[in-house]
Design a protein around this motif. Structure first.
Motif, PDB file in Angstrom:
ATOM      1  N   UNK A  73       0.861  -1.181   0.000  1.00 59.61           N
ATOM      2  CA  UNK A  73       0.000   0.000   0.000  1.00 59.61           C
ATOM      3  C   UNK A  73       0.899   1.233   0.000  1.00 59.61           C
ATOM      4  N   UNK A  74       1.227   1.719  -1.193  1.00 61.69           N
ATOM      5  CA  UNK A  74       2.181   2.825  -1.328  1.00 61.69           C
ATOM      6  C   UNK A  74       1.692   4.066  -0.590  1.00 61.69           C
ATOM      7  N   UNK A  75       0.449   4.440  -0.761  1.00 62.98           N
ATOM      8  CA  UNK A  75      -0.069   5.660  -0.119  1.00 62.98           C
ATOM      9  C   UNK A  75       0.032   5.564   1.409  1.00 62.98           C
ATOM     10  N   UNK A  76      -0.331   4.419   1.965  1.00 64.95           N
ATOM     11  CA  UNK A  76      -0.260   4.252   3.424  1.00 64.95           C
ATOM     12  C   UNK A  76       1.181   4.316   3.914  1.00 64.95           C
ATOM     13  N   UNK A  77       2.114   3.698   3.180  1.00 65.59           N
ATOM     14  CA  UNK A  77       3.512   3.708   3.605  1.00 65.59           C
ATOM     15  C   UNK A  77       4.113   5.107   3.481  1.00 65.59           C
ATOM     16  N   UNK A  78       3.793   5.832   2.400  1.00 61.36           N
ATOM     17  CA  UNK A  78       4.264   7.212   2.278  1.00 61.36           C
ATOM     18  C   UNK A  78       3.713   8.033   3.442  1.00 61.36           C
ATOM     19  N   UNK A  79       2.443   7.877   3.745  1.00 66.38           N
ATOM     20  CA  UNK A  79       1.842   8.604   4.868  1.00 66.38           C
ATOM     21  C   UNK A  79       2.509   8.281   6.194  1.00 66.38           C
ATOM     22  N   UNK A  80       2.823   7.019   6.424  1.00 66.05           N
ATOM     23  CA  UNK A  80       3.481   6.601   7.666  1.00 66.05           C
ATOM     24  C   UNK A  80       4.848   7.244   7.779  1.00 66.05           C
ATOM     25  N   UNK A  81       5.618   7.235   6.685  1.00 64.37           N
ATOM     26  CA  UNK A  81       6.966   7.789   6.720  1.00 64.37           C
ATOM     27  C   UNK A  81       6.963   9.311   6.808  1.00 64.37           C
ATOM     28  N   UNK A  82       6.011   9.972   6.155  1.00 66.73           N
ATOM     29  CA  UNK A  82       5.872  11.425   6.274  1.00 66.73           C
ATOM     30  C   UNK A  82       5.544  11.791   7.722  1.00 66.73           C
ATOM     31  N   UNK A  83       4.688  11.019   8.363  1.00 63.87           N
ATOM     32  CA  UNK A  83       4.364  11.270   9.773  1.00 63.87           C
ATOM     33  C   UNK A  83       5.589  11.119  10.671  1.00 63.87           C
ATOM     34  N   UNK A  84       6.571  10.315  10.229  1.00 58.68           N
ATOM     35  CA  UNK A  84       7.804  10.136  10.992  1.00 58.68           C
ATOM     36  C   UNK A  84       8.845  11.225  10.709  1.00 58.68           C
ATOM     37  N   UNK A  85       8.536  12.128   9.760  1.00 55.78           N
ATOM     38  CA  UNK A  85       9.446  13.233   9.488  1.00 55.78           C
ATOM     39  C   UNK A  85      10.003  13.303   8.082  1.00 55.78           C
ATOM     40  N   UNK A  86       9.681  12.355   7.218  1.00 64.64           N
ATOM     41  CA  UNK A  86      10.143  12.399   5.825  1.00 64.64           C
ATOM     42  C   UNK A  86       9.346  13.454   5.058  1.00 64.64           C
ATOM     43  N   UNK A  87       9.924  13.940   3.964  1.00 70.77           N
ATOM     44  CA  UNK A  87       9.257  14.905   3.094  1.00 70.77           C
ATOM     45  C   UNK A  87       9.279  14.341   1.680  1.00 70.77           C
ATOM     46  N   UNK A  88       8.107  14.294   1.046  1.00 74.64           N
ATOM     47  CA  UNK A  88       8.067  13.789  -0.331  1.00 74.64           C
ATOM     48  C   UNK A  88       8.660  14.831  -1.268  1.00 74.64           C
ATOM     49  N   UNK A  89       9.595  14.385  -2.142  1.00 74.56           N
ATOM     50  CA  UNK A  89      10.234  15.316  -3.072  1.00 74.56           C
ATOM     51  C   UNK A  89       9.853  15.056  -4.523  1.00 74.56           C
ATOM     52  N   UNK A  90       9.391  13.838  -4.846  1.00 73.30           N
ATOM     53  CA  UNK A  90       8.952  13.567  -6.217  1.00 73.30           C
ATOM     54  C   UNK A  90       8.228  12.224  -6.265  1.00 73.30           C
ATOM     55  N   UNK A  91       7.567  12.007  -7.391  1.00 73.43           N
ATOM     56  CA  UNK A  91       6.973  10.691  -7.647  1.00 73.43           C
ATOM     57  C   UNK A  91       7.075  10.428  -9.144  1.00 73.43           C
ATOM     58  N   UNK A  92       7.200   9.136  -9.478  1.00 72.57           N
ATOM     59  CA  UNK A  92       7.368   8.741 -10.877  1.00 72.57           C
ATOM     60  C   UNK A  92       6.970   7.284 -11.002  1.00 72.57           C
ATOM     61  N   UNK A  93       6.049   6.988 -11.902  1.00 72.80           N
ATOM     62  CA  UNK A  93       5.606   5.633 -12.211  1.00 72.80           C
ATOM     63  C   UNK A  93       5.255   4.821 -10.963  1.00 72.80           C
ATOM     64  N   UNK A  94       4.522   5.413 -10.052  1.00 74.46           N
ATOM     65  CA  UNK A  94       4.077   4.702  -8.858  1.00 74.46           C
ATOM     66  C   UNK A  94       5.098   4.650  -7.741  1.00 74.46           C
ATOM     67  N   UNK A  95       6.275   5.226  -7.951  1.00 73.16           N
ATOM     68  CA  UNK A  95       7.317   5.270  -6.919  1.00 73.16           C
ATOM     69  C   UNK A  95       7.370   6.684  -6.346  1.00 73.16           C
TER      70      UNK A  95
END
Length: 126
Positions: A73-95
């Motif tokens: 579940x990419x969206x859930x994992x991105x959300x979990x890691x953002x909540x831990x302090x990560x910042x999304x910088x880009x996305x490409x082909x589902x990554x």
């Protein structure tokens, strides 16, 4: 609930350095190499680390190392890691590429490994 696991260690190398870097890492680790079908930017260093894809990746950025976390579940994992302090910088082909505290890059990718291997090694998050 979703599952994820550290799946990949990538040696990011500028395109013109890929042949030399691949030869170095293959010799240094004593492993064979191959390019996965349809993914010419990667050269896999076969069995360099058990249960972890290790590869040289051609990039248009400075040399570095980065890891991939694969998940069902990419969206859930991105959300979990953002909540831990990560910042999304880009996305490409589902990554999704995140910059984590300390400045390193991390990619969140859909399950890419053998399904049985993923099931055996993934952690469950709620």
């Amino acid at each position: 609930m979703h599952r994820s696991r550290l799946s990949t260690l990538l040696v990011d190398v500028p395109l013109d350095e890929v042949p030399r870097a691949t030869a170095f890492w293959a010799s240094a680790l004593g492993v064979a190499t191959h390019q996965p079908p349809g993914e010419p930017q990667f050269t896999v260093l076969e069995d360099a680390v058990p249960n972890l894809v290790t590869a040289v990746q051609s990039v248009d950025d400075p040399p570095r190392y980065h890891v991939d976390i694969e998940t069902d579940d990419v969206a859930a994992e991105v959300g979990r890691l953002v909540a831990l302090g990560a910042v999304e910088v880009s996305s490409w082909q589902g990554c999704h590429t995140l910059r984590v505290p300390g400045g390193h890059l991390l990619c969140v990718i859909p399950v890419h490994s053998d399904p049985d291997e993923f099931a055996a090694h993934a952690r469950v998050w709620s």
